[in-house]
Design a protein around this motif. Structure first.
Motif, PDB file in Angstrom:
ATOM      1  N   GLN A 154      -4.952   3.358  13.228  1.00 58.45           N
ATOM      2  CA  GLN A 154      -3.902   2.642  12.499  1.00 58.45           C
ATOM      3  C   GLN A 154      -2.626   2.529  13.335  1.00 58.45           C
ATOM      4  N   ILE A 155      -2.131   3.654  13.833  1.00 57.77           N
ATOM      5  CA  ILE A 155      -0.865   3.639  14.577  1.00 57.77           C
ATOM      6  C   ILE A 155      -1.010   2.899  15.913  1.00 57.77           C
ATOM      7  N   GLY A 188       2.866   5.170   6.696  1.00 58.65           N
ATOM      8  CA  GLY A 188       1.903   5.445   7.751  1.00 58.65           C
ATOM      9  C   GLY A 188       1.220   6.788   7.543  1.00 58.65           C
ATOM     10  N   GLY A 200      -0.931  -0.811  15.324  1.00 61.79           N
ATOM     11  CA  GLY A 200       0.421  -1.261  14.995  1.00 61.79           C
ATOM     12  C   GLY A 200       1.292  -1.386  16.221  1.00 61.79           C
ATOM     13  N   SER A 249      -1.153   6.470   4.515  1.00 58.22           N
ATOM     14  CA  SER A 249      -2.387   5.748   4.822  1.00 58.22           C
ATOM     15  C   SER A 249      -3.327   6.596   5.668  1.00 58.22           C
ATOM     16  N   THR A 250      -2.772   7.340   6.626  1.00 56.15           N
ATOM     17  CA  THR A 250      -3.598   8.209   7.456  1.00 56.15           C
ATOM     18  C   THR A 250      -4.270   9.281   6.603  1.00 56.15           C
ATOM     19  N   ALA A 270      -2.273  -1.865   9.013  1.00 51.50           N
ATOM     20  CA  ALA A 270      -0.855  -1.820   9.367  1.00 51.50           C
ATOM     21  C   ALA A 270      -0.399  -3.132   9.989  1.00 51.50           C
TER      22      ALA A 270
END
Length: 449
Positions: free
Chosen positions: A60-61, A339, A64, A342-343, A113
């Protein structure tokens, strides 16, 4: 919303929804069709169901960050291509290990994201809540459709048919991306263009109330993933043919949505968010305990009733917890807070597959009992939660200044009655506040300026 914003909201929601539809469709069917794969064991079946959550959490990160550098459209395309590739790998798989690899690649296309960031690029601040509501509504609809379509499709062509449908959904998402999603103006999304400056993740993780919600969403998604390693077998045991499971899920989900709405309205209008949340967590714990104690003797009607209870409470929590995160997080930390949330959510899905598959080796009572214990632990953690104040974003023009004077000015603003938090951007001459309008001392606020 203006026409461009409406087009952006509905096209991005469609991309998000078709991808989640593909991921959700496997939940109600994989456990009862997985024995056809070479090397299938309860643990590996659980890993196959939950592995996408691990790769989602891991990427995810990075996705993004890469979208800031290389562009949102490009990263969404890459994510959808990965989802398609993983779906084809799983559709062609003959062993459970190959399915796990395909599911891992599916999850590696972690575009959630990036989709949200592109939506923020294409909408004004005042319309952002509407964007999130449209995306959230489409995700909820995809969840309902998945539990109806998944069993029907698997009954016709097995799990490979479900995975091929996933690949088709990815192709549809790519078509929507290039045919309907507007392009952000050059430079948008690569730098801050207003709003409070971001703060570190460490400060978000230091917030006890946010940690409670992160723990809660972890347990919630662990529970729903683990449950559907066992619930399909309970339905078969109760006499419901595999291909007919969707027809049982349809009235169950519709009933749960009908019950969810008044609960959410009651929570918001009466300021009873904390109480409704505790009731929902207790309801999940109760449903798990009931299944643990009477799993051998459940009739289809009792199972349907338990599923209504579970899904009602699940939907209430799924709808209310992100809202609580946005209300509790400081103005400068909403992105970081979402964030982390979501993680935790995707990590819970992975843990549910792994834990569920492992516990099923000792039978269904062990699985449902463990999930009940986890829900009760969550209830204990949530019990200490403070009811969030109803806060409203408030922007204030202030004298421009350097970082030190901005920090001192923010401290003065926080001393005003009704101001819960304040971030001052000195070089822009703007203060971003979170205020309780019912007690806000506006005259004192004006005097500060």
């Amino acid at each position: 919303m203006n026409p461009v914003e409406r087009r952006a909201a509905f096209s991005l929601a469609l991309i998000y929804a078709v991808r989640m539809l593909g991921l959700f469709m496997i939940l109600p069917v994989f456990a009862i069709y997985a024995d056809r794969y070479q090397g299938a064991t309860p643990v590996l079946i659980g890993v196959a169901v939950g592995i996408y959550g691990l790769t989602q959490a891991l990427f995810q990160i990075p996705f993004g960050l890469w979208s800031d550098r290389f562009g949102r459209h490009r990263l969404i395309l890459i994510g959808l291509l990965l989802f398609a590739a993983g779906s084809v790998m799983a559709a062609l798989a003959e062993s459970i290990v190959a399915v796990i690899a395909g599911r891992a690649v599916q999850g590696a296309g972690a575009i959630a994201a990036v989709v949200m960031a592109l939506g923020a690029d294409l909408t004004r601040d005042a319309q952002r809540t509407k964007l999130m509501a449209i995306i959230g509504g489409c995700i909820g609809l995809s969840f309902v459709l998945a539990f109806i379509a998944g069993p029907a499709l698997a009954g016709w062509g097995g799990t490979e048919a479900v995975f091929w449908a996933n690949a088709g959904f990815a192709a549809l998402g790519i078509l929507v991306l290039y045919a309907l999603v507007p392009r952000a103006p050059p430079g948008v999304g690569t730098q801050r263009t207003g709003g409070p400056p971001p703060i570190g993740l460490r400060q978000v993780l230091g917030n006890v109330e946010l940690r409670r919600l992160d723990f809660g969403v972890f347990v919630l998604h662990m529970t729903v993933t683990a449950n559907f390693l066992a619930v399909p077998w309970l339905l078969v045991q109760a006499g419901v043919a595999q291909a007919d499971h969707g027809w049982l899920y349809l009235p169950v989900l519709l009933a749960s949505l009908a019950l969810m709405v008044p609960m959410l309205v009651f929570a918001e209008r009466g300021g009873r968010t904390r109480g409704v949340m505790l009731l929902a967590v207790a309801g999940i714990a109760g449903a798990e305990l009931w299944l643990a104690l009477g799993w051998r003797t459940q009739s289809v009607y009792v199972l349907a009733a338990m599923l209504v209870v579970f899904f009602t409470m699940f939907n209430v929590l799924e709808a209310s917890m992100p809202s609580l995160v946005s209300r509790i997080a400081p103005p400068a930390a909403k992105g970081a807070a979402m964030g982390a949330f979501s993680t935790s959510q995707f990590s819970g899905a992975f843990a549910g597959g792994l834990l569920g598959g492992w516990l099923l080796q000792w039978g269904m009572p062990a699985l449902f009992s463990a999930l009940a214990v986890c829900a009760l632990a969550w209830l204990g953690v949530a019990w200490a939660m403070r009811a969030p104040r109803k806060l409203t974003p408030y922007t204030l023009k202030v004298p421009a200044g350097d970082g030190r004077s901005a920090s001192e000015f923010a401290t003065r603003l926080k001393e005003v009655r009704g101001v819960a938090d304040a971030v001052v951007v000195g070089d822009e001459g703007v203060a971003y506040l979170q205020v309780d309008k019912s007690v806000l001392d506006e005259s004192a606020l004006r005097r500060c300026c």
